[in-house]
Design a protein around this motif. Structure first.
Motif, PDB file in Angstrom:
ATOM      1  N   GLU A   1       6.275  -1.022  52.357  1.00  0.00           N
ATOM      2  CA  GLU A   1       6.695  -1.832  51.339  1.00  0.00           C
ATOM      3  C   GLU A   1       6.215  -3.183  51.318  1.00  0.00           C
ATOM      4  O   GLU A   1       6.249  -3.843  52.378  1.00  0.00           O
TER       5      GLU A   1
ATOM      6  N   PHE B   1      -2.587  -5.296  52.769  1.00  0.00           N
ATOM      7  CA  PHE B   1      -3.031  -4.008  52.345  1.00  0.00           C
ATOM      8  C   PHE B   1      -4.088  -3.422  52.916  1.00  0.00           C
ATOM      9  O   PHE B   1      -4.201  -2.130  53.104  1.00  0.00           O
TER      10      PHE B   1
ATOM     11  N   SER C   1       5.262  -6.044  41.172  1.00  0.00           N
ATOM     12  CA  SER C   1       3.561  -6.123  41.017  1.00  0.00           C
ATOM     13  C   SER C   1       3.085  -7.002  39.806  1.00  0.00           C
ATOM     14  O   SER C   1       1.995  -7.249  40.003  1.00  0.00           O
TER      15      SER C   1
ATOM     16  N   VAL D   1       4.858  -1.243  45.827  1.00  0.00           N
ATOM     17  CA  VAL D   1       4.506  -2.836  45.836  1.00  0.00           C
ATOM     18  C   VAL D   1       5.419  -3.020  44.752  1.00  0.00           C
ATOM     19  O   VAL D   1       5.341  -2.961  43.600  1.00  0.00           O
TER      20      VAL D   1
ATOM     21  N   PHE E   1      -2.137 -10.900  49.818  1.00  0.00           N
ATOM     22  CA  PHE E   1      -1.752  -9.470  49.913  1.00  0.00           C
ATOM     23  C   PHE E   1      -2.975  -8.563  50.345  1.00  0.00           C
ATOM     24  O   PHE E   1      -2.743  -7.800  50.996  1.00  0.00           O
TER      25      PHE E   1
ATOM     26  N   PHE F   1       3.626   1.199  42.234  1.00  0.00           N
ATOM     27  CA  PHE F   1       3.835  -0.147  41.735  1.00  0.00           C
ATOM     28  C   PHE F   1       5.233  -0.227  41.089  1.00  0.00           C
ATOM     29  O   PHE F   1       5.518   0.346  39.975  1.00  0.00           O
TER      30      PHE F   1
ATOM     31  N   ALA G   1       5.460  -8.127  46.106  1.00  0.00           N
ATOM     32  CA  ALA G   1       4.475  -9.007  45.633  1.00  0.00           C
ATOM     33  C   ALA G   1       4.996 -10.420  44.965  1.00  0.00           C
ATOM     34  O   ALA G   1       4.109 -11.359  44.798  1.00  0.00           O
TER      35      ALA G   1
END
Length: 158
Positions: free
Chosen positions: A40, A56, A76, A73, A52, A102, A43
């Motif tokens: 997890e 990622f 998002s 995310v 990010f 998302f 954002a």
């Protein structure tokens, strides 16, 4: 709501709340724990390409013994446009065993290119109902407000 396995890329729209998505995420990850490697990222706190993107990239390149890797995310809609653009390119090319979900509260802040590459679901949580005050509690609250009305009364509350 029954979600399939392996999970597709998903975009969950839950206006002004996270409660229902938290429940859906927990249910899904518990049910498929043996086949799913989950991670997890929020954002709301990590929204730029630099921040990010690093997280990622680590997630994408990490090895997993499980069948599918799934990244959630949260929030998002806070991702920068540049960040969303790089995610869009990744969604088009490298998503065979890695999937992204998302969670968004504001759909208009997510690029249509990402929306078109995901299955969208609208989540509607049950309204939160505050507990009803007992009759005795009401009298105590009224007395408290009467004491607060005067400066001297508010100092005596401690």
């Amino acid at each position: 709501m029954e979600l399939v396995f392996p999970p597709p890329h998903m975009l969950f729209h839950e206006p002004m709340d996270d409660r229902e998505m938290i429940r859906v995420w927990k249910e899904y990850t518990d049910k498929h724990a043996a086949e799913l490697d989950t991670h997890e990222i929020d954002a709301a706190s990590v929204c730029s390409v630099d921040e990010f993107g690093k997280l990622f990239e680590i997630w994408v390149t990490s090895k997993s013994a499980k069948r599918v890797k799934l990244l959630m995310v949260w929030h998002s809609h806070f991702l920068s446009l540049a960040c969303q653009q790089s995610l869009r390119r990744w969604l088009e090319t490298k998503s065979y065993r890695s999937r992204v979900w998302f969670h968004v509260e504001y759909m208009n802040n997510v690029q249509t290119a990402i929306q078109s590459r995901c299955i969208s679901k609208q989540l509607k949580a049950m309204p939160h109902i505050a507990p009803v005050a007992h009759i005795g509690d009401t009298n105590e609250v009224v007395e408290l407000w009467k004491r607060i009305k005067t400066d001297a009364g508010s100092r005596s509350l401690t």
